[in-house]
Design a protein around this motif. Structure first.
Motif, PDB file in Angstrom:
ATOM      1  N   VAL A   1       0.838  -1.205   0.000  1.00  0.00           N
ATOM      2  CA  VAL A   1       0.000   0.000   0.000  1.00  0.00           C
ATOM      3  C   VAL A   1       0.869   1.250   0.000  1.00  0.00           C
ATOM      4  CG1 VAL A   1      -1.703   1.312   1.324  1.00  0.00           C
ATOM      5  CG2 VAL A   1      -1.925  -1.159   1.143  1.00  0.00           C
ATOM      6  N   LEU A   2       1.934   1.244   0.804  1.00  0.00           N
ATOM      7  CA  LEU A   2       2.835   2.392   0.879  1.00  0.00           C
ATOM      8  C   LEU A   2       3.499   2.666  -0.464  1.00  0.00           C
ATOM      9  CD1 LEU A   2       3.932   4.438   2.937  1.00  0.00           C
ATOM     10  CD2 LEU A   2       5.850   2.886   3.338  1.00  0.00           C
ATOM     11  N   VAL A   3       3.935   1.612  -1.138  1.00  0.00           N
ATOM     12  CA  VAL A   3       4.528   1.763  -2.469  1.00  0.00           C
ATOM     13  C   VAL A   3       3.496   2.340  -3.445  1.00  0.00           C
ATOM     14  CG1 VAL A   3       5.468   0.502  -4.448  1.00  0.00           C
ATOM     15  CG2 VAL A   3       6.258  -0.048  -2.146  1.00  0.00           C
ATOM     16  N   ALA A   4       2.261   1.859  -3.355  1.00  0.00           N
ATOM     17  CA  ALA A   4       1.203   2.353  -4.239  1.00  0.00           C
ATOM     18  C   ALA A   4       0.931   3.834  -4.000  1.00  0.00           C
ATOM     19  CB  ALA A   4      -0.073   1.535  -4.026  1.00  0.00           C
ATOM     20  N   ILE A   5       1.002   4.262  -2.736  1.00  0.00           N
ATOM     21  CA  ILE A   5       0.810   5.687  -2.427  1.00  0.00           C
ATOM     22  C   ILE A   5       1.920   6.521  -3.036  1.00  0.00           C
ATOM     23  CG2 ILE A   5       0.784   7.378  -0.554  1.00  0.00           C
ATOM     24  CD1 ILE A   5      -0.563   5.257   1.191  1.00  0.00           C
ATOM     25  N   ASN A   6       3.155   6.056  -2.883  1.00  0.00           N
ATOM     26  CA  ASN A   6       4.296   6.807  -3.418  1.00  0.00           C
ATOM     27  C   ASN A   6       4.255   6.903  -4.941  1.00  0.00           C
ATOM     28  OD1 ASN A   6       5.378   7.210  -0.860  1.00  0.00           O
ATOM     29  ND2 ASN A   6       6.527   5.296  -0.901  1.00  0.00           N
ATOM     30  N   ARG A   7       3.751   5.858  -5.585  1.00  0.00           N
ATOM     31  CA  ARG A   7       3.700   5.837  -7.053  1.00  0.00           C
ATOM     32  C   ARG A   7       2.357   6.323  -7.604  1.00  0.00           C
ATOM     33  NH1 ARG A   7       6.296  -0.197  -8.177  1.00  0.00           N
ATOM     34  NH2 ARG A   7       8.365   0.223  -7.290  1.00  0.00           N
ATOM     35  N   ILE A   8       1.415   6.620  -6.702  1.00  0.00           N
ATOM     36  CA  ILE A   8       0.043   6.986  -7.086  1.00  0.00           C
ATOM     37  C   ILE A   8      -0.523   5.904  -8.009  1.00  0.00           C
ATOM     38  CG2 ILE A   8      -1.453   8.907  -7.755  1.00  0.00           C
ATOM     39  CD1 ILE A   8       0.874  10.753  -7.596  1.00  0.00           C
ATOM     40  N   ASP A   9      -0.367   4.660  -7.595  1.00  0.00           N
ATOM     41  CA  ASP A   9      -0.836   3.509  -8.360  1.00  0.00           C
ATOM     42  C   ASP A   9      -2.147   3.021  -7.743  1.00  0.00           C
ATOM     43  OD1 ASP A   9      -1.269   1.077  -9.618  1.00  0.00           O
ATOM     44  OD2 ASP A   9       0.860   0.569  -9.703  1.00  0.00           O
ATOM     45  N   ILE A  10      -3.250   3.421  -8.350  1.00  0.00           N
ATOM     46  CA  ILE A  10      -4.567   3.110  -7.789  1.00  0.00           C
ATOM     47  C   ILE A  10      -4.826   1.610  -7.796  1.00  0.00           C
ATOM     48  CG2 ILE A  10      -7.050   3.444  -8.064  1.00  0.00           C
ATOM     49  CD1 ILE A  10      -6.481   6.159  -9.280  1.00  0.00           C
ATOM     50  N   ALA A  11      -4.454   0.927  -8.878  1.00  0.00           N
ATOM     51  CA  ALA A  11      -4.725  -0.500  -8.986  1.00  0.00           C
ATOM     52  C   ALA A  11      -3.980  -1.293  -7.921  1.00  0.00           C
ATOM     53  CB  ALA A  11      -4.337  -0.994 -10.382  1.00  0.00           C
TER      54      ALA A  11
END
Length: 268
Positions: free
Chosen positions: A227-237
């Motif tokens: 989830v943290l990586v997705a937040i940093n990359r703005i990766d919704i999927a």
């Protein structure tokens, strides 16, 4: 507070190193055992538990939910998250239940500890990351420490409440038959308070789940880091998949532990 923490680190560094090594050893063992189980066998265990604790449809539903996590490619991350949660919950239970019993027996200790518990419950969860990093550095041990401190309060409170709510007549009857204080605790009070204690353990597990993402900021592996990586990359999927996996894991654990608590209520 800053001076106190520095004093702890400077004077008890070896103690924290030994404590951290033992926590890491236990966490590694739990993770190794969980990773050792084949995915189909793990799902079979959860299916059987759901069937026996709840009902057949629950077991099928839990198995299907785990298959969804596997289809996302997040199985290994789920196991890492589960290892951190189980380690934190075991430590919380080992510490929290004795403290709750002590509070139930000693009103002055309860008066002293209750404000501390109030503060622990209302303190922003991010604050727990700071002493964890100072005492243990970045890594899984810090994540377990912060999660334990955040999640331990419910099991303490509900253990205290459960023992205090045991029928006084039942305790007096045990006294009249010559039971010792230890016999009264283990054979009367704890069995009667077990449904309440199990509810406390359930809430502790849920609070540990709530720390998954936050603890990833200081090195907790698993779904929280995803989830943290997705937040940093703005990766919704990626964030949606990891978040849904956390929700599924929380639902399964909550239903199973609450089902165990309900079983005890029926037997009571």
């Amino acid at each position: 507070m800053d001076s106190f923490v520095k004093w702890l680190v400077n004077n008890f560094d070896s103690v924290f190193d030994a404590l951290g090594a033992n926590i890491l050893r236990f966490l590694t063992t739990v993770d190794f055992v969980l990773q050792l189980l084949p995915w189909w066998f793990f799902i079979l265990i959860v299916f059987f538990m759901g069937w026996r604790i709840k009902k057949l449809s629950s077991g099928i539903g839990f198995a299907f939910m785990l298959l969804i996590i596997g289809s996302f490619g997040l199985w290994t991350l789920m196991i890492e998250t589960l290892a951190v949660i189980l380690t934190s919950v075991v430590i919380s239970v080992m510490i929290g239940i004795p403290i709750g019993i002590l509070m139930a027996y000693k009103s002055n200790i309860e008066t002293a500890i209750r404000p501390i518990l109030d503060g622990m419950q209302t303190m922003p969860s991010f604050v727990y990351l700071i002493p964890a990093m100072l005492l243990f550095g970045l890594g899984r041990v810090s994540a377990v420490f912060a999660t334990t401190i955040y999640a331990i309060v419910p099991v303490i409170r509900l253990t205290n409440l459960g023992i205090r709510n045991v029928s006084k007549e039942m305790v007096e009857a045990a006294h009249s038959f010559g039971s010792s204080p230890w016999q009264i605790l283990y054979k009367v009070e704890l069995p009667q308070a077990l449904p309440t204690i199990m509810t406390g353990i359930n809430q502790t597990i849920m609070m540990a789940m709530a720390m998954v993402v936050i603890a990833s900021m200081i090195g907790a592996p698993g779904l929280g880091r995803e989830v943290l990586v997705a937040i940093n990359r703005i990766d919704i999927a990626k964030g949606t998949e990891a978040g849904l996996a956390i929700v599924i894991l929380a639902i399964i654990i909550d239903r199973l532990t609450q089902g165990v608590a309900d079983k005890f209520k029926v037997e009571k």
